[in-house]
Design a protein around this motif. Structure first.
Motif, PDB file in Angstrom:
ATOM      1  N   LYS A   1       1.015  41.545 -30.088  1.00 54.24           N
ATOM      2  CA  LYS A   1       2.479  41.575 -30.101  1.00 54.24           C
ATOM      3  C   LYS A   1       3.030  40.220 -30.555  1.00 54.24           C
ATOM      4  CE  LYS A   1       6.474  43.132 -27.510  1.00 54.24           C
ATOM      5  NZ  LYS A   1       7.305  42.012 -27.966  1.00 54.24           N
TER       6      LYS A   1
ATOM      7  N   GLU B   1       0.295  50.361 -32.390  1.00 59.93           N
ATOM      8  CA  GLU B   1       1.106  50.438 -31.170  1.00 59.93           C
ATOM      9  C   GLU B   1       2.062  49.243 -31.099  1.00 59.93           C
ATOM     10  OE1 GLU B   1       2.666  52.652 -28.961  1.00 59.93           O
ATOM     11  OE2 GLU B   1       0.828  53.423 -29.898  1.00 59.93           O
TER      12      GLU B   1
ATOM     13  N   GLU C   1       6.162  49.235 -30.997  1.00 59.60           N
ATOM     14  CA  GLU C   1       6.990  48.461 -30.051  1.00 59.60           C
ATOM     15  C   GLU C   1       8.009  47.597 -30.785  1.00 59.60           C
ATOM     16  OE1 GLU C   1       5.400  46.129 -26.782  1.00 59.60           O
ATOM     17  OE2 GLU C   1       3.608  47.399 -26.839  1.00 59.60           O
TER      18      GLU C   1
END
Lengths: 320, 320
Positions: free
Chosen positions: A309, A259, A263
């Motif tokens: 992230k 994921e 992004e």
């Protein structure tokens, strides 16, 4: 300050050298000398005011490190190791490099009364194993299910005992799975954890051999290096009754990793990951602990990545 | 069945020999041969139908055990060790006897492909230490605060790895404090635990150097021997992912021990115990864990003493 590093030509060793030179000091003292040790000669950085010596030597050969220890380095980073797959394939090699060389290093410090020398060794999440609780911590027993983890756990005990006896000032960091490693896929069972991000980001295909629900305990290379630096700066006694601790990695599932990839690089990047179950790798990876309470290392000032992230963004900006 | 025993002339070794000979069999197989190994020649028991060989040898001398291993014993009891005070006083001696000799024994088994040989080693409660929970169990980390415990913990790891690799069939028992030991007081910090019972029962004075609230985790010699026998009879795989476990001792305070002494031998026996605090011994003993959840070893069929009265009664009837 004189700092010696074994495994200096390796991935972590090279990043550590660069970081130390960029800082210029450790624990408030100017770094004036670096001794870089590896099987092959490490690249020699050219930095003004720092005497750098690059030694190609076999640390399993008796007395190999004697000339280095004779120079009484203030800090020794012991990163040299045979990786887990090699230690599993060759018990003698693993014992010689991962255990006996560490013991000889400790003995060398003892013989020279280097009681103040800060010895920082890298241990591993692979030292854990067996019937573990859901969330592990520093009081969870090490029941390694591989020879690499066994050898690292034995080194932890020995470094702790030598430190307790005041023969050296040891500190051992148990490293989470390091993600994202640069380079190419390799034979390590953990290879996919970097591969499923690194290759798609480079426009290449990658294979994910485990279910997307699989969780991993990970840390970025940058945070591992920060931890190695910090490990030499903390007061040995502050580590407590045992000189080894688990670094504050983060728990992340493969789907969360993908994921984060989406992004950062969009659907087309994620589409480059092919899911192809590999029971052999699944069997190994599913035995790795993924959840830790790392309060102890956090209290000592070690820091981890904020989220996945941050890890992927840092990799992208470094790779540019 | 051929059984070899190192440390055979010692307290546990001698009791084990007697017990094995009294049983005549182990795991359903008749005991036909015993090899008794120690620094000094063990007394040679004369039992019909059992070939007994007593060897005086130094297990730290390279290859010392080769002739024994060449005979491919089915079971090896590895009880030889340097005790904790000696291992603390002399690091090299402790490493040589407690660690290197065990490693050489494992290597000897590996070289001869003795994968089915059951190797039973005695480890110790002294392998625990540091910041422990109130109640410990087999998943509590070993953070030894003494070199003896460090060496034993390293042996546990190595025996586990050799067993996992199928090179030998190892089993390690962590022994509680053994009470009541026969003989005289010695330099061990645990000496008082036997002394405050044994001496008064013999009409002699004894000194208790710790507060009566001090708790200990104890097991009688008879139950330790039963456990050593049982350890060779359980299926190695049944022990689980790590081949070491804590025996089911019982938790008892010094005041409970003295109360049991009173029940068994009256007020005049208890009056022979003089309470004289010894800060050095207190400091050591207060760091010993006293409470364990030993569900695992109980499930495997290891049994402990019912209560302290049983321990003292057994000692009295044995001493008669």
């Amino acid at each position: 300050m004189h700092i010696a590093i074994t495994g200096a030509a390796g991935f972590l060793g090279q990043r550590l050298v660069n970081q130390l030179l960029a800082r210029g000091q450790l624990d408030g003292e100017a770094i004036t000398r670096l001794t870089l040790i590896d099987q092959v000669e490490a690249p020699k950085p050219d930095v003004k005011g720092v005497e750098v010596e690059c030694l190609a030597l076999d640390i399993t050969s008796p007395g190999a490190l004697d000339p280095v220890l004779d120079e009484r380095p203030a800090v020794i980073y012991h990163l040299a190791a045979v990786v887990s797959s090699a230690a599993e394939a060759d018990l003698d090699l693993g014992m010689a490099v991962n255990f006996d060389a560490t013991r000889e290093l400790l003995e060398g410090c003892r013989q020279r009364e280097l009681s103040g020398t800060r010895l920082v060794m890298a241990s591993s999440v692979a030292a854990y194993g067996g019937d573990m609780p859901v969330v592990l911590d520093d009081m969870t027993a090490l029941h390694p299910q591989n020879s690499y983890g066994t050898q690292k756990a034995m080194c932890e005990l020995l470094i702790n005992d030598y430190s307790r006896r005041g023969l050296v000032d040891g500190r051992v960091l148990r490293l989470p799975t390091i993600v994202i490693r640069p380079g190419r896929p390799n034979a390590a069972a953990s290879s996919f954890a970097s591969s499923i991000l690194r290759e798609p980001l480079a426009g290449e295909q990658a294979i994910c051999p485990v279910p997307v629900e699989q969780e991993l305990f990970v840390m970025s290379p940058a945070k591992v290096i920060d931890a190695l630096v910090h490990a030499a700066e903390v007061l040995g006694e502050s580590i407590g009754a045992f000189r080894a601790l688990m670094l504050p990695g983060i728990t992340v599932s493969v789907s969360e990793m993908l994921e984060a990839l989406r992004e950062a690089a969009g659907d087309e990047a994620v589409a480059r990951v092919r899911h192809e179950a590999d029971p052999r790798i699944q069997a190994i990876v599913s035995g790795w602990p993924a959840r830790f309470d790392t309060e102890k290392s956090r209290e000592l000032g070690f820091t981890g990545d904020r989220d996945f992230k941050e890890i992927i963004d840092a990799y992208i900006s470094e790779s540019r």
